[in-house]
Design a protein around this motif. Structure first.
Motif, PDB file in Angstrom:
ATOM      1  N   SER A 111      42.739 -56.334  59.711  1.00 44.26           N
ATOM      2  CA  SER A 111      41.550 -56.460  60.537  1.00 44.26           C
ATOM      3  C   SER A 111      40.616 -57.503  59.936  1.00 44.26           C
ATOM      4  CB  SER A 111      40.830 -55.111  60.636  1.00 44.26           C
ATOM      5  OG  SER A 111      40.421 -54.675  59.349  1.00 44.26           O
ATOM      6  N   TYR A 112      39.594 -57.822  60.691  1.00 39.89           N
ATOM      7  CA  TYR A 112      38.572 -58.729  60.178  1.00 39.89           C
ATOM      8  C   TYR A 112      37.208 -58.082  60.379  1.00 39.89           C
ATOM      9  CZ  TYR A 112      37.676 -59.966  65.093  1.00 39.89           C
ATOM     10  OH  TYR A 112      37.367 -59.916  66.434  1.00 39.89           O
ATOM     11  N   ARG A 243      37.535 -55.273  63.332  1.00 39.01           N
ATOM     12  CA  ARG A 243      38.274 -55.516  64.571  1.00 39.01           C
ATOM     13  C   ARG A 243      39.702 -55.889  64.184  1.00 39.01           C
ATOM     14  NH1 ARG A 243      34.224 -53.547  65.816  1.00 39.01           N
ATOM     15  NH2 ARG A 243      32.727 -54.128  67.445  1.00 39.01           N
ATOM     16  N   PRO A 244      40.703 -55.437  64.932  1.00 35.82           N
ATOM     17  CA  PRO A 244      42.101 -55.736  64.585  1.00 35.82           C
ATOM     18  C   PRO A 244      42.410 -57.224  64.687  1.00 35.82           C
ATOM     19  CG  PRO A 244      41.954 -54.647  66.722  1.00 35.82           C
ATOM     20  CD  PRO A 244      40.594 -54.570  66.120  1.00 35.82           C
ATOM     21  N   ARG A 245      43.204 -57.728  63.737  1.00 32.77           N
ATOM     22  CA  ARG A 245      43.640 -59.132  63.756  1.00 32.77           C
ATOM     23  C   ARG A 245      44.839 -59.244  64.710  1.00 32.77           C
ATOM     24  NH1 ARG A 245      42.772 -62.577  59.384  1.00 32.77           N
ATOM     25  NH2 ARG A 245      44.037 -63.990  60.656  1.00 32.77           N
ATOM     26  N   ASP A 246      44.554 -59.239  65.993  1.00 26.49           N
ATOM     27  CA  ASP A 246      45.632 -59.205  66.986  1.00 26.49           C
ATOM     28  C   ASP A 246      45.799 -60.520  67.732  1.00 26.49           C
ATOM     29  OD1 ASP A 246      43.383 -59.257  68.581  1.00 26.49           O
ATOM     30  OD2 ASP A 246      43.648 -57.243  69.406  1.00 26.49           O
ATOM     31  N   GLY A 260      41.288 -54.163  71.960  1.00 27.09           N
ATOM     32  CA  GLY A 260      41.952 -54.769  70.819  1.00 27.09           C
ATOM     33  C   GLY A 260      42.983 -53.855  70.198  1.00 27.09           C
ATOM     34  N   GLY A 261      43.872 -54.471  69.426  1.00 30.27           N
ATOM     35  CA  GLY A 261      44.923 -53.717  68.758  1.00 30.27           C
ATOM     36  C   GLY A 261      46.253 -53.872  69.458  1.00 30.27           C
ATOM     37  N   VAL A 262      47.315 -54.037  68.673  1.00 27.83           N
ATOM     38  CA  VAL A 262      48.660 -54.197  69.232  1.00 27.83           C
ATOM     39  C   VAL A 262      49.231 -52.819  69.540  1.00 27.83           C
ATOM     40  CG1 VAL A 262      50.947 -55.186  68.856  1.00 27.83           C
ATOM     41  CG2 VAL A 262      48.947 -56.243  67.778  1.00 27.83           C
ATOM     42  N   ALA A 282      47.370 -52.192  64.440  1.00 27.55           N
ATOM     43  CA  ALA A 282      48.172 -51.399  65.384  1.00 27.55           C
ATOM     44  C   ALA A 282      47.302 -50.410  66.153  1.00 27.55           C
ATOM     45  CB  ALA A 282      49.266 -50.650  64.626  1.00 27.55           C
ATOM     46  N   LEU A 283      47.587 -50.274  67.449  1.00 31.97           N
ATOM     47  CA  LEU A 283      46.888 -49.337  68.326  1.00 31.97           C
ATOM     48  C   LEU A 283      47.878 -48.269  68.762  1.00 31.97           C
ATOM     49  CD1 LEU A 283      44.229 -48.765  70.012  1.00 31.97           C
ATOM     50  CD2 LEU A 283      45.368 -49.989  71.879  1.00 31.97           C
TER      51      LEU A 283
END
Length: 839
Positions: A111-112, A243-246, A260-262, A282-283
C-alpha cells in the motif's frame, strides 16, 4: 534447458518475503524459477518496528533476511527495480531495465500512504511516513525544524508523532474524526487516550479538516482549518491511512474493488488465474487487511495455491482474519479485540470500567446470554489483553460475572492456565501456530523450547507470544512426564536463584570456587557465555567488589571489562552519572571540554544524561581521569545495574509540582547506583500526577501526590514495553526508600538471568498480590534482611572507574593490541552535523 516455470513476485515487503519463505519451505524454488522485484533499495525489512529506526536501529538490523538467503535458494532478487506494467497478453512484466516472462505472477505491492487532496500538500517539508527512505527524509528535514505536525490520528499517525517527538520536535496531531484511533477505541477510550498523549506534551486537535497549507510566519507552513483557525509548523507528516498499490492491476484490467484493492478469492487468485495477490494490495470479501498477520496468512494460502498439485495435505485457504491488535503508542497501551464497538452483534451486552486517576479504560462486549466474549477494548493497560484474547479466539465460556475480567480487584484478567486452552488456541498469530501444533511438535520428539521454535517458528515474528509459548511448552512437557530442565546451563544444575542463595550462604567469592564446589564435574571447568556473566552478576550483587578485580575480569563481557559500551566501529561510549538529571554549569563546561579534546560525539539522552561517543580504547583512562577530577563518576551505562533515575523539575520550579522530585531522584540514584542486578534497572520520579518523568514506564516509578509518594513497580520500555503497576500509596520518604530497598533486593535475589523486573513479576506465582505480601506485609519474614543486604551495597559503593585508574595493572588492559601500542587503524570517522560519527 531449464524446466522450471518462471514465477515473478512483485514486492519485497514483509508479506512478499514471507511468501518467498513459504515457497522455499514447500520446495517450490526447485519447481519455479523465482524472480522477486523490490521497488525499494533495501531488502525486506520489519515495518512493524519501523519507528525504532529513529531509536538507533539501522536498515541492516531491521532486515528480515539476507541476499545470501535468496541466492542460496536460487531466487533472483532485483532490488531498486520497479515494475511499471504487466502485459497479460504476452505474460510479461515490464521494468525500466527490460521485460520478464512469467507463468505465474504474485502481486505483493502493499500500500501507499494516503495524502489528503489539500492545496499545498506537496510543499517542501510535507512528507509521508512509510518507508526507510521516508524516515531518512523526515530526519533530514527535522534538523532545521523545531515544530512538527502529523496529519492523521490513527495507528500510523501516532507512530509518526512518536517519531517526531523522538527527534525533539514540538509535536501536534491533527485528526479529522472526533477522536484518536476511531477504528480501535470508542468515545470514552478516545478521550482517555487523548489525555494521556497530551500529558506527554503532544498537542491533539480532533475534528479538524485542513483546507489548505500555505506559508507560515512562526513556522515554515501554516495549516488553515475549516473554521479558519490555523496551526503553524516547520514539518508536516501525512499519515492519514493507506491505499492499496493496485495501479498495475488496474492498468492490466484485473478486477479491482470500487474503493481499490485487487479482488482475490480464498486461494488468493485474482480474476486472472495466472496471477495472485497477497497483503495490503489484496481485496477479499470487500475487505483490505492492513496488519502483518493476515498478510502472512495470505502468503501461506498463496504458496499452497502455487504448489497445490504436490501438497501432501489439504491446501490452506484464506477465509478472512481477525483484526485484533495490541499496541503501545507514545508509551500508551491500546488494545482492541473482535467487535470492540459492539456494532456487529445485535443484543450484545457491554461492561465498562474507567479509572480517571490511573488513566485506565476497559470495555467488554459479551453475548446476550453473557457466556461468550465478542470483543474488548483497552486503553492504558494491556495487561488484560492476552487472557481476554484467549477467551475470544477460542470461544471459552466466560465466568459467571464477566465484569470480573476487567475489574482492578482481579489484578488483571485471571490468567488462563495452559491446560485451559483448547488445541485450537492460537499461540503465535504471526506464524499461525496453535497449541495443537506445539503439542504435535513435542509428540514428534522436540523436548525443549529452542527445538519447538525451530520447528514451528512460533515466537520468531513480533515476539509477543514468548511468555505464553514458554508456559505452554513447559506445561505440555511436564504433563508427558518430561522433567523441564531449569538449570542455568550445562555447567550448573541450578537456577540463578539457587546459585545466588548458595553464593551468599557459603560466602563464595570467586567463579573458580563456585565451579569447584557446585559445578557439573562432567563438563569443562571454564564455564560458558551463560554461566560466567550470570555468576559475575551474582558475585557483584552479593559482595559489591569492583568488577575490574582480577578474579572477576575473566567473567565479564567486553562492555563490563572496559566499563564502556562498544559501538559499531570499535570505539566506546563515555557516560558519566548525572544523578536525577541535575548538573552544574561547571560540570557542563567540563563535559564540553573533554568532548572537544578527544573529538567525541555528544548526545543528550532520554535518560537525562550527556553521552560522549567515539572514545578510543586507549583514551578511556585519560578521559575518565579528567571527568573524575571534575567530580563525575561512572554512569554504569554498560552494566546490568541501575542506569538512570529520570526526574521532572518538581515543586522546585514547576507550578504544578507538589513535591521535590529532583531531590528524591538524586537520593534514589545515589542510593542504588552500585547495585548489580539480573538486568538493567531504570527509575523515575515525577513531581505530580501529570507524570512528566514517565515514571509508569520504569522498573521503579515514583509519583508525588498531596499525601506522599505513590510507588509503581515492574514496568519497562524497550522491545516489549510494559506499564508499571501501582504498588503502594501515600508513602513518606523513609517508607518509600525502605519499600524500594526490599523490592529491588528481592528481585536481585530471586529473578532469573537477564530477566527484566516486568518478566520477573509476570512469572511470580501469586502475582502482584504475592509481591505485596512479601514486601509490604513481610510474609516471609525477610524484610529486614533485604534491607540489610541493600544497606551493605550502599555502604560498600566505589566508582569502578575511580578504582581502575588508580591501579596500573588494571590500566594495562586499555590498549587495542596486546603486542602493539598503536591505536586501531581500522577506526575511521566522518563528519555529520558538525560532529564525528562512524564512517
Amino acid at each position: 534447458m531449464s524446466t522450471q516455470q518462471p514465477l515473478i513476485i512483485i514486492g519485497n515487503g514483509m508479506v512478499g518475503h514471507h511468501l518467498v519463505e513459504q515457497l522455499v519451505e514447500r520446495g517450490a524454488h526447485r519447481r519455479y524459477a523465482i524472480t522477486v522485484f523490490g521497488e525499494e533499495r533495501h531488502l525486506a525489512y520489519d515495518r512493524v518496528h519501523l519507528s525504532e529506526y529513529f531509536g538507533g536501529r539501522d536498515a541492516e538490523s531491521l532486515a528480515l533476511s539476507t541476499a545470501d538467503y535468496y541466492a542460496g535458494h536460487g531466487i533472483e532478487l532485483r532490488l531498486n527495480e520497479a515494475v511499471t506494467a504487466i502485459d497479460r497478453d504476452a505474460a510479461e512484466v515490464v521494468t525500466p531495465q527490460g521485460r520478464y516472462p512469467y507463468d505465474r505472477l504474485v502481486l505483493a505491492t502493499g500500500s501507499y500512504p494516503f495524502v489528503p487532496p489539500i492545496p499545498g500538500n506537496d510543499r517542501d517539508g510535507c512528507l509521508v511516513y512509510r518507508t526507510l527512505d521516508d524516515l531518512d527524509a523526515i530526519r533530514a528535514a527535522a534538523e532545521n525544524a523545531t515544530t512538527g505536525v502529523v496529519v492523521g490520528g490513527g495507528l500510523l499517525g501516532l507512530e509518526a508523532a512518536n517519531a517526531l517527538r523522538g527527534l525533539n520536535l514540538d509535536t501536534a496531531v491533527v485528526e479529522f474524526a472526533p477522536r484518536l484511533m476511531p477504528m480501535q477505541v470508542d468515545a470514552e477510550g478516545g478521550e482517555l487516550l487523548r489525555e494521556k498523549i497530551e500529558s506527554l506534551g503532544v498537542q491533539v486537535l480532533t475534528e479538524r479538516a485542513t483546507q489548505r497549507i500555505e506559508d507560515g510566519e512562526a513556522g515554515r507552513h501554516r495549516m488553515v482549518f475549516q473554521d479558519d483557525k490555523v496551526l503553524e509548523a516547520d514539518l508536516i507528516v501525512f499519515s492519514a491511512g493507506i491505499r492499496p498499490r493496485d495501479e498495475l492491476a488496474r492498468d492490466s484490467a484485473l478486477e479491482v474493488g470500487e474503493r481499490g484493492g485487487v479482488v482475490i478469492d480464498d486461494r488468493c487468485l485474482t480474476s486472472d488465474p495466472a496471477i495472485l495477490a497477497v497483503g495490503e494490495v489484496a481485496l477479499w470479501n470487500q475487505s483490505i487487511f492492513g496488519l502483518v498477520a493476515p498478510g502472512y496468512q495470505m502468503a501461506r494460502a498463496a504458496a499452497d495455491t502455487l504448489v497445490a498439485d504436490t501438497l501432501e495435505r489439504e491446501a490452506e485457504t484464506f477465509g478472512g482474519a481477525d483484526m485484533s491488535t495490541k499496541l503501545k503508542l507514545l508509551g500508551v497501551d491500546v488494545g482492541s479485540i473482535g467487535d470492540a464497538h459492539g456494532t456487529q452483534h445485535p443484543g450484545a451486552r457491554m461492561f465498562r470500567y474507567l479509572d480517571q486517576i490511573k488513566q485506565e479504560y476497559r470495555k467488554l462486549v459479551v453475548s446476550a446470554d453473557g457466556k461468550q466474549l465478542l470483543g474488548a477494548m483497552l486503553v492504558g493497560d494491556n495487561g488484560y489483553y492476552d487472557t481476554l484474547m484467549q477467551y475470544y479466539a477460542n470461544g471459552i465460556e466466560l465466568p459467571q460475572d464477566p465484569a470480573s475480567l476487567i475489574l482492578p480487584s482481579s489484578d488483571g484478567a485471571p490468567a488462563l492456565g495452559p491446560d485451559a486452552l483448547p488445541d485450537t488456541a492460537m499461540i503465535c498469530s504471526c506464524h499461525n501456530v496453535t497449541k495443537g501444533d506445539v503439542c504435535t511438535t513435542i509428540d514428534g520428539g522436540a523436548v525443549d523450547l529452542g527445538a519447538i521454535k525451530g520447528a514451528t517458528k512460533a515466537s520468531t515474528g513480533c515476539g509477543g507470544c514468548a511468555a505464553l509459548l514458554k508456559s505452554v511448552v513447559d506445561h505440555e512437557l511436564e504433563s508427558r512426564g518430561v522433567e523441564v530442565d531449569r538449570s542455568l546451563c550445562e555447567h550448573f544444575a541450578h537456577t540463578r536463584q539457587e546459585l545466588y542463595d548458595i553464593v551468599r550462604v557459603e560466602g563464595i567469592k570467586t567463579f573458580g570456587e563456585l565451579m569447584e564446589k557446585h559445578g557439573n564435574p562432567e563438563t569443562h571447568r571454564l564455564g560458558c557465555d551463560i554461566c560466567k556473566p550470570a555468576a559475575a552478576s551474582i558475585l557483584a550483587s552479593c559482595f559489591n567488589e569492583p568488577i575490574t578485580d582480577a578474579a572477576h575480569i575473566p567473567l565479564q563481557d567486553t562492555n563490563d571489562t572496559f566499563m564502556a559500551n562498544m559501538q559499531k566501529n570499535g570505539t566506546y561510549s563515555v557516560v558519566p552519572r548525572i544523578a536525577g538529571g541535575e548538573i552544574t554549569p561547571d560540570k557542563l563546561v567540563v563535559l564540553g571540554q573533554v568532548a572537544q579534546k578527544y573529538d567525541l560525539y555528544t548526545k543528550v539522552t532520554g535518560g537525562q544524561r550527556i553521552d560522549l561517543f567515539g572514545a578510543r580504547l586507549e583514551d578511556l583512562p585519560a578521559i575518565w581521569g579528567e571527568l573524575i577530577e571534575a567530580g563525575f563518576e561512572t554512569g554504569h551505562a554498560y552494566g546490568k545495574s541501575l542506569r538512570t533515575v529520570k526526574s521532572c523539575v518538581g515543586s522546585t520550579w514547576c507550578r504544578y509540582g507538589v513535591d521535590d522530585s529532583v531531590g528524591m531522584a538524586i537520593k534514589l540514584e545515589n542510593r542504588y547506583k552500585g547495585l548489580r542486578s539480573p538486568h538493567k534497572i531504570k527509575l523515575a520520579v515525577s513531581g505530580c500526577t501529570r507524570e512528566c518523568a514517565e515514571a509508569q514506564s520504569k522498573d521503579i516509578g515514583v509519583i508525588a501526590t498531596e499525601h506522599g509518594w505513590n510507588l509503581y513497580v515492574c514496568g519497562n520500555g524497550g522491545m516489549r514495553p510494559r506499564h508499571a503497576e501501582l504498588f503502594a500509596t501515600d508513602l513518606d520518604d523513609e517508607a518509600l526508600i525502605r519499600t524500594i530497598d526490599r523490592v529491588l533486593m528481592f528481585y536481585v535475589r530471586t529473578a532469573d538471568r537477564l530477566q527484566r523486573t516486568s518478566v520477573w513479576r509476570e512469572n511470580l506465582e501469586g502475582g502482584l498480590d504475592y509481591l505485596k505480601e512479601v514486601i509490604l506485609e513481610d510474609s516471609l519474614g525477610i524484610g529486614e534482611e533485604l534491607e540489610r543486604q541493600m544497606q551493605a551495597v550502599v555502604d560498600t559503593y566505589e566508582c569502578e572507574w575511580a578504582n581502575a585508574i588508580k591501579d596500573p595493572e588494571k590500566l594495562k588492559r586499555f590498549r587495542s593490541f596486546v603486542n602493539d601500542s598503536r591505536p586501531d587503524p581500522d577506526i575511521i570517522m566522518t563528519s555529520e552535523r558538525g560532529q564525528l560519527r562512524p564512517a
